[in-house]
Design an enzyme around this catalytic site. Structure first.
Site, PDB file in Angstrom:
ATOM      1  N   GLU A 101       0.840  -1.211   0.000  1.00  0.00           N
ATOM      2  CA  GLU A 101       0.000   0.000   0.000  1.00  0.00           C
ATOM      3  C   GLU A 101       0.871   1.256   0.000  1.00  0.00           C
ATOM      4  O   GLU A 101       0.742   2.131   0.876  1.00  0.00           O
ATOM      5  CB  GLU A 101      -0.988  -0.019   1.180  1.00  0.00           C
ATOM      6  CG  GLU A 101      -1.989  -1.152   1.050  1.00  0.00           C
ATOM      7  CD  GLU A 101      -3.233  -1.042   1.953  1.00  0.00           C
ATOM      8  OE1 GLU A 101      -3.295  -0.160   2.807  1.00  0.00           O
ATOM      9  OE2 GLU A 101      -4.153  -1.864   1.756  1.00  0.00           O
ATOM     10  N   TYR A 121     -11.486  -4.459   0.446  1.00  0.00           N
ATOM     11  CA  TYR A 121     -12.203  -4.968   1.616  1.00  0.00           C
ATOM     12  C   TYR A 121     -13.707  -4.767   1.445  1.00  0.00           C
ATOM     13  O   TYR A 121     -14.138  -3.754   0.897  1.00  0.00           O
ATOM     14  CB  TYR A 121     -11.746  -4.239   2.889  1.00  0.00           C
ATOM     15  CG  TYR A 121     -10.375  -4.698   3.366  1.00  0.00           C
ATOM     16  CD1 TYR A 121     -10.246  -5.822   4.163  1.00  0.00           C
ATOM     17  CD2 TYR A 121      -9.221  -4.008   3.000  1.00  0.00           C
ATOM     18  CE1 TYR A 121      -8.998  -6.253   4.607  1.00  0.00           C
ATOM     19  CE2 TYR A 121      -7.966  -4.432   3.436  1.00  0.00           C
ATOM     20  CZ  TYR A 121      -7.867  -5.555   4.240  1.00  0.00           C
ATOM     21  OH  TYR A 121      -6.636  -5.985   4.668  1.00  0.00           O
ATOM     22  N   GLU A 144      -4.924  -8.751  -0.105  1.00  0.00           N
ATOM     23  CA  GLU A 144      -5.728  -8.391   1.062  1.00  0.00           C
ATOM     24  C   GLU A 144      -7.182  -8.309   0.617  1.00  0.00           C
ATOM     25  O   GLU A 144      -7.519  -7.515  -0.266  1.00  0.00           O
ATOM     26  CB  GLU A 144      -5.293  -7.050   1.669  1.00  0.00           C
ATOM     27  CG  GLU A 144      -3.945  -7.143   2.369  1.00  0.00           C
ATOM     28  CD  GLU A 144      -3.571  -5.893   3.139  1.00  0.00           C
ATOM     29  OE1 GLU A 144      -4.469  -5.164   3.606  1.00  0.00           O
ATOM     30  OE2 GLU A 144      -2.352  -5.648   3.265  1.00  0.00           O
TER      31      GLU A 144
HETATM   32  O1  AHR Z   1      -5.283  -5.697   7.020  1.00  0.00           O
HETATM   33  C1  AHR Z   1      -5.243  -4.506   7.721  1.00  0.00           C
HETATM   34  C2  AHR Z   1      -4.573  -3.384   6.943  1.00  0.00           C
HETATM   35  O2  AHR Z   1      -5.348  -3.058   5.840  1.00  0.00           O
HETATM   36  C3  AHR Z   1      -3.217  -3.672   6.361  1.00  0.00           C
HETATM   37  O3  AHR Z   1      -2.194  -3.514   7.275  1.00  0.00           O
HETATM   38  C4  AHR Z   1      -3.117  -2.671   5.262  1.00  0.00           C
HETATM   39  O4  AHR Z   1      -2.295  -3.090   4.215  1.00  0.00           O
HETATM   40  C5  AHR Z   1      -4.555  -2.455   4.843  1.00  0.00           C
HETATM   41  O5  AHR Z   1      -4.888  -1.113   4.753  1.00  0.00           O
END
Ligand code: AHR
Length: 495
Positions: free
Chosen positions: A174, A240, A297
């Site tokens: 990131e 996410y 992620e």
């Molecule tokens: O998974 C939690 C966080 O989410 C990680 O450290 C980061 O890469 C992302 O923003």
């Protein structure tokens, strides 16, 4: 309506890379410390400091690859702090996650030992944001060089004679955010520079992964592919599933409302569009699809459980998470020509976890069960599916009610996974099996479902949500008929 599905078992659609069932574990909250590492002196049964119950549970789901040490932590991690005698290791502050003390007791040797116990491939993420080119280069030398060199000698002094095989290496995380707040153009140049010194020693061949885009930042993917595509093996994307607003209120993991359920399913399905659009940009620079899309992620991100440290990202895990996992896997399967790896965030006690621990107690989550049920798809051959699917509607909006994917394993067995997104209504499904050499003779299956939208496992009721045998399925002249209960994930095997 009855959902009609045709599976053309002889029309093969490539291999489902087992690495899409990968995991991510960061020095965050109670993931590494407590989740995996309890130390050799702990009363919790452990092997060289790593808890036995967690390793045993994870071995059941075949973890193909494990990403470490972060996340945001990776870009402030200095690997030399985490080697040598533990009592002499530097105590530092984990600035990203709760400002707690990081005692560096879990470092490179401990991580590699964990991977050996799990029989999993390590995927290490290096530090670009606050680390040097030399530091990254020396880490790779320390881990993978077998000859005579300062780093290899140091590793041997620290008790490891042989180098470790290391395939996957990430050059930062990131870097548009916690990894340095860089512009794509700047990071692309840094990527080119840093990766130059990530060397292949002996037989070890590193698969280099460039830090990728946040959600729909297509500019990032465009710049990285254009400026550095030829120097990478993989490019990451992070996404996410957040039902609410990331900053104003993400929503509670245990929210029982259907609106929250619907929003979650919709946001989970959105990853299909993200993969398609990032993939289209990658296709422009890499039509052969050499560079893998690495979704390192993904998963649900809710508000932390009330009363827990806001920096620890601890959340419960319900049947809703199970559906999110199933939908993601089906979408990853559909893009198996480009998606070479995915790593759920995170394995233990953080975000969409497989495992939750409390002292010596451990439970597995509904998400864990989906990984376990779906492991039959790992490295299997995806087969063609055509379908006419009904809708799940709420407040005038519509989603498909059923999601399906199918693969053939090396023994020729057909595995069909199905998700019923609708939390209120069962879905009838008819599946015509075409292209089989012989008539299908045997069918069996398992199903994960629940009675409430926030059903979950607790330390008191650890088996509240767990798979059971699917009895409501029949096979007649190569046609399967089954009823998927509301909010369910099923896997059916046909021989
Ligand atoms: O998974 C939690 C966080 O989410 C990680 O450290 C980061 O890469 C992302 O923003």
């Amino acid at each position: 309506m009855t959902n009609k599905i045709t599976i053309n078992t002889d029309v093969e659609k490539g291999i489902i890379n087992k690495n899409i069932y990968g995991h991510f574990s960061e020095h965050l909250g109670r993931c590494i410390y407590e989740g995996f590492w309890v130390g050799e002196d702990s009363s919790i049964p452990n092997t060289n400091g790593i808890r036995n119950d967690v390793v045993a549970a994870l071995k059941e789901i075949n973890v193909p690859v494990l990403r470490w040490p972060g996340g945001c932590f990776a870009d402030e991690y200095h690997w030399k702090d985490g080697i040598g005698p533990r009592e002499q290791r530097k105590r530092m502050v984990n600035t990203n996650w709760g400002g707690v003390v990081e005692n560096n007791h879990f470092g490179t040797h401990e991580f590699m030992m964990l991977c050996e116990m799990l029989e999993t491939e390590p995927y290490i993420c290096g530090n670009v944001g606050s680390g040097t080119v030399q530091e990254m280069s020396e880490w790779v030398e320390y881990m993978t060089f077998d000859g005579e060199s300062p780093m290899a000698n140091w590793r041997k002094e620290n008790g490891r004679e042989k180098s470790w095989p290391l395939k996957y290496f990430g050059v930062g995380n990131e870097n548009w955010g916690c990894g340095g707040n860089m512009r794509a153009e700047y990071y692309a140049d840094l990527y080119r520079q840093y990766q130059t010194y990530v060397k292949n020693y002996g037989e070890n061949k590193v698969y280099k992964i460039a830090g990728g885009a946040n959600v729909d930042d297509y500019h990032w993917t465009e710049v990285l592919m254009r400026e550095a595509g030829s120097l990478m093996d993989g490019l990451s994307v992070h996404y996410y599933t957040v039902p609410g607003d990331f900053w104003l209120g993400k929503g509670a993991a245990l929210d029982p409302r259907e609106e929250e359920w619907y929003a979650t399913m919709k946001k989970a399905l959105y990853i299909d569009e993200l993969i398609t659009k990032h993939g289209t940009i990658m296709d422009k620079y890499d039509p052969e699809k050499r560079v893998g899309m690495i979704i390192d992620e993904w998963g649900t991100w809710f508000d932390v459980e009330p009363g827990t440290n806001p920096g620890f990202l601890y959340q419960q895990n319900t049947i809703r998470d199970a559906l999110v996992a199933g939908l993601h896997f089906h979408i990853f399967h559909d893009h198996n020509d480009r998606v070479q790896m995915a790593n759920i965030a995170q394995t233990v006690n953080v975000l969409q976890a497989m495992i939750l621990t409390e002292g010596e107690k451990m439970i597995t989550t509904p998400t864990y069960h989906v990984f376990e049920m779906f492991k039959v798809h790992q490295d299997a051959t995806k087969v063609d599916i055509q379908s006419t699917i009904g809708t799940y509607e709420l407040n005038g909006e519509k989603l498909p009610s059923v999601s399906v994917s199918a693969s053939k394993d090396s023994e020729g067995q057909l595995h069909i996974s199905l998700c019923n997104l609708n939390p209120k209504e069962a879905s009838d499904v008819k599946i015509e099996l075409r292209g089989l050499v012989n008539q299908a003779e045997q069918v069996s299956g398992r199903i994960l479902t629940a009675d409430t939208l926030n059903a979950h496992n607790t330390f008191e009721q650890p088996e509240n949500v767990k798979p059971t045998a699917l009895t409501d399925v029949t096979l007649e002249a190569n046609e399967l008929s089954l009823t998927l209960p509301p909010m369910s994930v099923a896997v059916v095997t046909v021989k």
